[in-house]
Design a protein around this motif. Structure first.
Motif, PDB file in Angstrom:
ATOM      1  N   HIS A  68      -1.254   7.902   6.983  1.00 47.45           N
ATOM      2  CA  HIS A  68       0.045   7.836   6.293  1.00 47.45           C
ATOM      3  C   HIS A  68       0.043   6.818   5.153  1.00 47.45           C
ATOM      4  N   LYS A  69      -1.083   6.167   4.914  1.00 50.11           N
ATOM      5  CA  LYS A  69      -1.148   5.303   3.737  1.00 50.11           C
ATOM      6  C   LYS A  69      -1.885   6.005   2.593  1.00 50.11           C
TER       7      LYS A  69
ATOM      8  N   SER B 287       0.479  -8.118  11.347  1.00 49.27           N
ATOM      9  CA  SER B 287       0.707  -7.317  12.556  1.00 49.27           C
ATOM     10  C   SER B 287      -0.135  -7.816  13.732  1.00 49.27           C
TER      11      SER B 287
ATOM     12  N   ASN C  42      -4.728   4.401   8.741  1.00 50.89           N
ATOM     13  CA  ASN C  42      -3.452   5.090   8.540  1.00 50.89           C
ATOM     14  C   ASN C  42      -3.580   6.266   7.575  1.00 50.89           C
TER      15      ASN C  42
ATOM     16  N   THR D   2      -0.805   7.328  12.321  1.00 52.55           N
ATOM     17  CA  THR D   2      -1.877   6.340  12.427  1.00 52.55           C
ATOM     18  C   THR D   2      -2.962   6.904  13.332  1.00 52.55           C
TER      19      THR D   2
ATOM     20  N   THR E 194      -4.814  -6.640   3.319  1.00 52.91           N
ATOM     21  CA  THR E 194      -3.645  -6.171   2.589  1.00 52.91           C
ATOM     22  C   THR E 194      -3.519  -6.866   1.236  1.00 52.91           C
TER      23      THR E 194
ATOM     24  N   HIS F 278      -3.865  -9.248   8.451  1.00 56.35           N
ATOM     25  CA  HIS F 278      -2.495  -8.743   8.396  1.00 56.35           C
ATOM     26  C   HIS F 278      -1.601  -9.372   9.481  1.00 56.35           C
TER      27      HIS F 278
ATOM     28  N   ASP G 126      -9.408  -3.395  11.919  1.00 55.77           N
ATOM     29  CA  ASP G 126      -8.171  -2.976  11.267  1.00 55.77           C
ATOM     30  C   ASP G 126      -8.511  -2.451   9.872  1.00 55.77           C
TER      31      ASP G 126
ATOM     32  N   ALA H 218      -6.473  -0.252   8.290  1.00 56.98           N
ATOM     33  CA  ALA H 218      -5.219   0.488   8.111  1.00 56.98           C
ATOM     34  C   ALA H 218      -5.172   1.213   6.772  1.00 56.98           C
ATOM     35  N   TYR H 219      -5.462   0.498   5.712  1.00 58.61           N
ATOM     36  CA  TYR H 219      -5.435   1.149   4.406  1.00 58.61           C
ATOM     37  C   TYR H 219      -6.799   1.727   4.024  1.00 58.61           C
TER      38      TYR H 219
ATOM     39  N   GLY I 178     -10.617  -4.076   4.693  1.00 59.06           N
ATOM     40  CA  GLY I 178      -9.630  -3.903   3.626  1.00 59.06           C
ATOM     41  C   GLY I 178      -8.370  -4.705   3.925  1.00 59.06           C
TER      42      GLY I 178
ATOM     43  N   PHE J  46       0.887  -1.154   0.000  1.00 61.27           N
ATOM     44  CA  PHE J  46       0.000   0.000   0.000  1.00 61.27           C
ATOM     45  C   PHE J  46       0.925   1.204   0.000  1.00 61.27           C
TER      46      PHE J  46
ATOM     47  N   THR K 177       2.173   3.603  14.190  1.00 55.20           N
ATOM     48  CA  THR K 177       1.765   2.688  13.116  1.00 55.20           C
ATOM     49  C   THR K 177       0.516   1.924  13.530  1.00 55.20           C
ATOM     50  N   ALA K 178      -0.108   1.296  12.540  1.00 47.89           N
ATOM     51  CA  ALA K 178      -1.271   0.447  12.814  1.00 47.89           C
ATOM     52  C   ALA K 178      -0.864  -0.743  13.681  1.00 47.89           C
ATOM     53  N   SER K 179       0.364  -1.218  13.485  1.00 46.21           N
ATOM     54  CA  SER K 179       0.829  -2.360  14.289  1.00 46.21           C
ATOM     55  C   SER K 179       0.766  -2.017  15.773  1.00 46.21           C
TER      56      SER K 179
HETATM   57  C1  LIG Z   1      -0.422  -1.753   6.297  1.00 45.98           C
HETATM   58  C2  LIG Z   1      -1.333  -2.547   7.154  1.00 45.98           C
HETATM   59  C3  LIG Z   1      -1.044  -2.762   8.503  1.00 45.98           C
HETATM   60  C4  LIG Z   1       0.231  -2.327   9.145  1.00 45.98           C
HETATM   61  O1  LIG Z   1       0.397  -0.959   9.092  1.00 45.98           O
HETATM   62  P1  LIG Z   1       1.626  -0.241   9.855  1.00 45.98           P
HETATM   63  O2  LIG Z   1       1.116   1.134  10.048  1.00 45.98           O
HETATM   64  O3  LIG Z   1       2.768  -0.322   8.920  1.00 45.98           O
HETATM   65  O4  LIG Z   1       1.871  -0.987  11.095  1.00 45.98           O
HETATM   66  C5  LIG Z   1      -1.975  -3.440   9.260  1.00 45.98           C
HETATM   67  N1  LIG Z   1      -3.115  -3.889   8.716  1.00 45.98           N
HETATM   68  C6  LIG Z   1      -3.424  -3.709   7.416  1.00 45.98           C
HETATM   69  C7  LIG Z   1      -4.714  -4.224   6.882  1.00 45.98           C
HETATM   70  C8  LIG Z   1      -2.523  -3.042   6.588  1.00 45.98           C
HETATM   71  O5  LIG Z   1      -2.822  -2.874   5.291  1.00 45.98           O
END
Ligand SMILES: *Cc1c(COP(=O)(O)O)cnc(C)c1O
Length: 476
Positions: free
Chosen positions: A295-296, A184, A293, A305, A239, A182, A264, A266-267, A237, A82, A141-143
């Motif tokens: 940042h994505k 994470s 995020n 995040t 990854t 994911h 989650d 994140a994206y 969503g 992403f 971060t999402a993690s």
């Molecule tokens: C990118 C992503 C993460 C991890 O994101 P970070 O901010 O890099 O930790 C977690 N879950 C999903 C679905 C992602 O696409």
């Protein structure tokens, strides 16, 4: 000794031009760095220099040694993973953040940072149409946000005892995800001391989303065996393919079973800024926590995040610490965000969000996201019109998952063909793709979410993909 104020001013002006040239000309660089492993290790001395060096020498090495080893995440042809689509307005705010050099652990250490963060989280929450009573905090971060969610879930499931007594005498605490989730989450499960054996991977349906009936079955089996169902992490969503686990059915199970529900996003969370995608988030008020995020896919520099929670007291109760040297008079006045996350120290990250959201405006954000959706739709239609290409997963947002799939080839031959295609595309520099697997099939991914991606550039890339396809198909 640090650089003098006079020289600093001069260098800053020089770098301003460097940065502007770079951002304007980023497509002249290869999207994916073409260096071989170890290329830099041989070129950097084994010790820091004894005597200081002039700026010009360092800058020259930056250009000659560092730049070749950079993969250009702001390149319009960066279609891999992403993105981290950092806008120019966000960069300007990052410059100011650097200038301030603040560390924003509590309200006193920069009241503006704490109060702006509170506001920005409300702006983002409302932009995405998330429940009005949720509060948010910026994490790195999402993690990390997911780890925080699991720590809160662990505390809640153990009636706030696990932080104090540890978990030695407790039955197994179970966490449920889909097989597409994911990595994470597994990492967070390990770090939180829950044991990766207790991560239960629920099978997905033909849309690669979690099957709520199977989730319910797994929970019942665990209860019958004396284990404690602790949390469900739903993907908004994934990854691999941006599959969306059904929010409401999972939320209802979690509510009925009194299990923490973390989403989650994140994206794909950014897509919720668009009303036409809101139906996907029906039932989101049932979630305990939600991460996405900026940042994505929201034009904001890494790292940023946004982590939202339904119950901020549960978050603070899980993470708070209060040694004497951090006690202040004003605890009742503003948020001390060190109690809302893992690190004590924090960058001033709300500033770039403020610049981005003000400069784009809600309408501008929506227009840009819609343009990204349209580009992916175009790409998908070009692929659909060419029988050599196969779309391997439903396109929910702006990710196209595909492969070359000539009817004369076996599965094994297709895998080799697509690996070769990926290699040959990435060796060129004008684009960068990564791969995934969809139901065991080797697949390529194109994410159309770059700040400066245009229809023309995408079309050029498509023609390039067609050229390479032609070459590979005549070779084989
Ligand atoms: C990118 C992503 C993460 C991890 O994101 P970070 O901010 O890099 O930790 C977690 N879950 C999903 C679905 C992602 O696409």
């Amino acid at each position: 000794m640090d650089i003098s104020h006079k020289e600093f001013r001069a260098r800053l002006h020089e770098l301003a031009d460097w940065v502007a040239d770079f951002r304007e000309g980023v497509s002249k660089y290869p999207a994916k760095s073409q260096v071989a492993p170890g290329y830099l290790l041989d070129q950097i001395g084994d010790e820091a220099p004894q005597q200081g060096e002039p700026f010009d020498r360092i800058m020259q090495d930056f250009e000659e040694l560092i730049m070749p080893g950079i993969t250009h995440w702001q390149h319009p042809g960066f279609f891999a993973y992403f993105p981290s689509n950092a806008s120019r307005i966000s960069l300007l705010a990052e410059l100011l953040t650097s200038a301030l050099g603040t560390q924003c652990m509590i309200w006193d250490t920069s009241p503006a940072a704490a109060e702006l963060e509170e506001k920005m989280m409300h702006w983002l929450r409302d932009l995405l149409g998330l429940p009005k009573d949720w509060e948010g905090v910026i994490q790195d971060t999402a993690s990390t946000a997911t780890l925080v969610a699991l720590l809160c879930a662990r505390e809640k499931a153990t009636a706030w005892a696990s932080n104090k007594h540890g978990m030695q005498s407790l039955p197994a605490l179970r966490i449920y995800v889909s097989t597409e989730t994911h990595s994470s989450i597994e990492k967070a499960v390990k770090i939180a001391g829950l044991g990766s054996e207790n991560l239960v991977k629920i099978e997905t349906d033909e849309y690669l989303t979690m099957d709520p009936r199977k989730l319910e079955e797994a929970i019942l089996i665990d209860r019958a065996a004396g284990r404690i169902p602790m949390a469900v992490v739903g993907s908004f969503g994934t990854t691999s393919t941006t599959a969306v686990d059904p929010v409401k059915p999972i939320g209802e199970i979690c509510q009925r079973e009194d299990i923490w529900y973390h989403v989650d996003a994140a994206y794909a969370g950014s897509a919720l800024a668009l009303p036409e995608f809101r139906s996907l988030s029906e039932g989101m008020e049932l979630a305990n926590s939600f991460v996405f995020n900026p940042h994505k896919w929201l034009f904001t520099h890494f790292d940023c995040t946004a982590y939202f929670v339904q119950d901020r007291e549960a978050l603070i109760r899980t993470l708070t610490i209060l040694p004497e040297y951090l006690k202040t008079q004003k605890r009742s006045r503003g948020n001390d965000y060190r109690d809302w996350g893992i690190p004590l120290g924090r960058r001033f990250r709300a500033l770039k969000l403020w610049f981005v959201l003000r400069h784009f405006g809600q309408d501008g954000i929506r227009a840009a996201l819609r343009q990204h959706m349209k580009l992916a739709e175009n790409l998908e239609s070009w692929m659909n019109a060419d029988e050599r290409f196969e779309i391997l997963a439903p396109r929910n947002f702006n990710l196209v998952v595909f492969r070359l799939s000539p009817s004369s080839m076996t599965e094994a031959q297709k895998e080799i063909l697509n690996q070769k295609l990926l290699e040959s595309l990435n060796a060129d520099g004008r684009l960068y793709l990564t791969h995934t697997r969809v139901q065991a099939k080797y697949a390529l991914r194109i994410v159309t979410a770059q700040t400066d991606l245009t229809e023309d550039y995408l079309q050029d890339c498509w023609h390039f993909i067609l050229d390479r396809t032609e070459v590979l198909m005549t070779e084989t």
